[in-house]
Design a protein around this motif. Structure first.
Motif, mmCIF file in Angstrom:
data_model
loop_
_atom_site.group_PDB
_atom_site.id
_atom_site.type_symbol
_atom_site.label_atom_id
_atom_site.label_comp_id
_atom_site.label_asym_id
_atom_site.label_seq_id
_atom_site.Cartn_x
_atom_site.Cartn_y
_atom_site.Cartn_z
ATOM 1 N N LEU A 184 0.823 -1.217 0.000
ATOM 2 C CA LEU A 184 0.000 0.000 0.000
ATOM 3 C C LEU A 184 0.855 1.264 0.000
ATOM 4 N N LEU A 225 -6.468 -7.831 -2.306
ATOM 5 C CA LEU A 225 -6.953 -6.567 -2.866
ATOM 6 C C LEU A 225 -8.054 -6.794 -3.904
ATOM 7 N N ALA A 239 -11.178 -7.555 -1.160
ATOM 8 C CA ALA A 239 -11.397 -6.900 0.133
ATOM 9 C C ALA A 239 -12.257 -5.655 -0.009
ATOM 10 N N LYS A 240 -13.075 -5.414 1.011
ATOM 11 C CA LYS A 240 -13.948 -4.244 1.017
ATOM 12 C C LYS A 240 -13.537 -3.242 2.095
ATOM 13 N N SER A 241 -12.404 -3.482 2.744
ATOM 14 C CA SER A 241 -11.901 -2.545 3.746
ATOM 15 C C SER A 241 -10.437 -2.872 4.015
ATOM 16 N N TYR A 242 -9.779 -2.015 4.787
ATOM 17 C CA TYR A 242 -8.383 -2.267 5.140
ATOM 18 C C TYR A 242 -8.282 -3.523 5.989
ATOM 19 N N LYS A 243 -9.212 -3.634 6.959
ATOM 20 C CA LYS A 243 -9.204 -4.783 7.851
ATOM 21 C C LYS A 243 -9.325 -6.081 7.057
ATOM 22 N N THR A 301 -8.550 -6.548 3.923
ATOM 23 C CA THR A 301 -7.322 -6.745 3.154
ATOM 24 C C THR A 301 -6.304 -7.485 4.001
#
Ligand SMILES: Nc1ncnc2c1ncn2[C@@H]1O[C@H](COP(=O)(O)OP(=O)(O)OP(=O)(O)O)[C@@H](O)[C@H]1O
Ligand SMILES: [Mg+2]
Lengths: 258, 280
Positions: B33, B208, B211-215, B217
């Protein structure tokens, strides 16, 4: 009490002096508009007050304390110019981005709880984005992203709010809503607002102080409501319509309560 | 019980594999990232130089790898400051330095087979001491990454804002650089210097995709990583393949599948859109 004191401030990049000997102060509850042409150093001035840049000479005090030793950064909110020019494919939700500003308050090694969650929702409600909390930030429109960053700046209930051209790319309804929100924060909570903008009509209407930076580095400053219009006319040669009645009506038409 | 676990070396390999598979994506998510994907390659080549130095001068090669990789990691951070928007430059410079050093130092190594084992790893040939070292260092990495989860997220997303809100950015960046170097050097020893980078990047690339959020991911990266490592060890054992390479190829296959699935669902939803529009 002065919440911001700037004394004899000078700053330049390399050998290019941008700000020369600037002095001004801002009182609690003021709404200060910073205006001036591109490249005059408006963003630079904000960054100096936020300790992102270090002055060449001069003194800056926030909330009565010299910024060299200032610690209470939690009570300062900042929306940078082009805040939404981040990596848009970053996989973070709106919620995660807004909540990030709580982290210092939550403290190292601790996790956010229900209380923090409510704060995130409240901040999103303020900018009218409560329905987007689970969306990926990169999937929002540019204006919506800008509002997410405003929500992030508001989440800590800041005492001073710095906004660098926050209305760029925002639709007129959201812009009116933003000014409304700022007026509310200023009047009800006594938050001090410092806002950089090129929107002279709007800022002259809403701000109670104006600060003009010009290429020559000179800074003009007015405190008096009555001379505000005169001041703008002198600098920009335009007549201001300081007609608040009209603007309130427009807001009503858009369905915004003020 | 499966016969694969009768062997002491396979038990060790699984323990190490599971730990390495947990720490590489933890570091990998942040590295990817931050757009520093190639840092893994750069540091692993430097740890290779460390291994060569260790073997040549009679120091523990794993220790040599750790030291070289830490020095390289901090050099990248320092050079990066001179090219704020071009992190690749720093990574490339340090990578070439590592390759050059590894080339020169490997000339002094008498027993070249031990050096080769570091190139492609030797997960089935680690000593008990190394096993212990991997476990302890991995636990350090996992615990730190969990404890600093939210700070690392904020710094990765918006370093300036993180600094402003009072997060000790410098200290945390220092710790993270250290963790990256440690992770890469211990992974290089076990799965091989040439594949470490893929272990850091591929599971994150897979995550990636969905995933729908950082968590998410973060969690998906670890899941993909664990899945490919465990299945890779099984397959390599029964099909008599090299474990490091097998794990990487499984990761690549997963990524290709996800890319295809994503493309198909995209096409499908376009078709549905069209049908809906026509029926109106
Ligand atoms: N990082 C930098 N390095 C060197 N010079 C800079 C840097 N940032 C800004 N400058 C220079 O400083 C001057 C002031 O820049 P600044 O961004 O403060 O302007 P501004 O008033 O905010 O303009 P705008 O209305 O376009 O936002 C410009 O002339 C610019 O060239
Ligand atoms: Mg600016």
């Amino acid at each position: 009490m002065n919440v911001i004191d700037v004394k004899n401030l000078s700053f330049g990049y390399m050998d290019n002096l941008i700000l020369k000997n600037i002095t001004f102060s801002v009182e609690k509850g003021d709404f200060l508009g910073i205006i001036g042409p591109n490249g005059s150093g408006k963003s630079t001035l904000l960054k100096l007050m936020l300790k992102i840049l270090t002055p060449l000479s001069g003194e800056i005090k926030l909330l009565g304390e010299d910024i060299k030793s200032f610690k209470d950064w939690g009570s300062i909110g900042y929306v940078s110019q082009k805040a939404n020019s981040f990596n848009t494919s970053f996989p973070a939700t709106v919620e995660e981005v807004v909540g990030a500003n709580l982290f210092a308050k939550i403290g190292l090694f601790k996790i956010p709880d229900k209380n923090h969650h409510d704060m995130i929702l409240k901040a999103l409600q303020l900018v009218g984005l409560e329905d987007c909390s689970k969306k990926l930030i990169g999937n929002l429109s540019g204006g919506q992203q800008q509002r997410v960053f405003i929500a992030r700046a508001l989440i800590n209930n800041p005492k001073i709010l710095f906004l660098d051209e926050p209305t760029v790319g925002i639709d007129s309804k959201s812009e009116s809503a933003l000014y409304c929100l700022l007026a509310k924060l200023q009047k009800e909570l006594g938050i001090t607002i410092i806002m950089v903008t090129h929107d002279i009509q709007d800022i002259a209407l809403h701000a109670n102080k104006l600060l003009y930076l010009s290429e020559s580095g000179i800074i003009s400053y007015t405190q008096n409501e009555n001379i505000k219009a005169e001041f703008i006319k002198q600098i920009y040669g335009i007549d201001l319509k300081l007609d608040c009645h009209n603007c309130k009506n427009n807001l009503k038409k858009e369905g915004i309560k003020c | 019980m499966l016969d694969i676990f009768q062997y002491d070396f396979m038990q060790k390999a699984f323990i190490i594999g599971i730990f390495i598979a947990a720490i590489t994506p933890c570091i990998g998510v942040i590295v990817v990232l931050k757009r520093l994907s190639m840092i893994g390659d750069s540091l692993s080549h430097n740890s290779l130089a460390g291994v060569a130095a260790g073997l040549a001068f009679g120091i523990n090669p794993v220790l040599g790898a750790v030291i070289f990789s830490i020095i390289a990691a901090f050099s990248i951070e320092i050079i990066r400051k001179s090219f704020p928007k071009y992190a690749e430059i720093a990574i490339a410079v340090i990578m070439s330095t590592g390759i050059g050093l590894a080339g020169i130092l490997s000339g002094f190594v008498k027993n070249s087979s031990s050096f080769n084992s570091f190139l492609f790893g030797s997960i089935v040939a680690v000593s008990s001491l190394e096993l212990l070292m991997v476990i302890i260092l991995s636990l350090c990495v996992i615990i730190t990454v969990i404890l600093l989860y939210k700070e690392l997220f904020y710094i990765t997303f918006d370093e300036e804002a993180a600094k402003l809100c009072g997060i000790p950015v410098k200290a945390i960046n220092f710790i993270f650089t250290l963790l990256t170097a440690v992770t890469i050097s211990i992974s290089a020893r076990t799965v091989g210097a040439l594949v470490v980078s893929s272990l850091m990047v591929l599971p994150v690339a897979c995550a990636l995709q969905i995933a729908k959020s950082y968590k998410q991911t973060f969690i998906y990266s670890i899941m993909f990583s664990e899945f490919s490592t465990v299945s890779g060890l099984f397959i390599s054992y029964y099909a008599n393949l090299k474990p490091g390479g097998t794990i990487v190829i499984i990761n690549v296959i997963i990524l290709i599948c996800l890319l295809i699935i994503n493309r198909l669902t995209d096409l499908n939803s376009r078709k549905k859109f069209k049908e809906n529009m026509e029926s109106v």
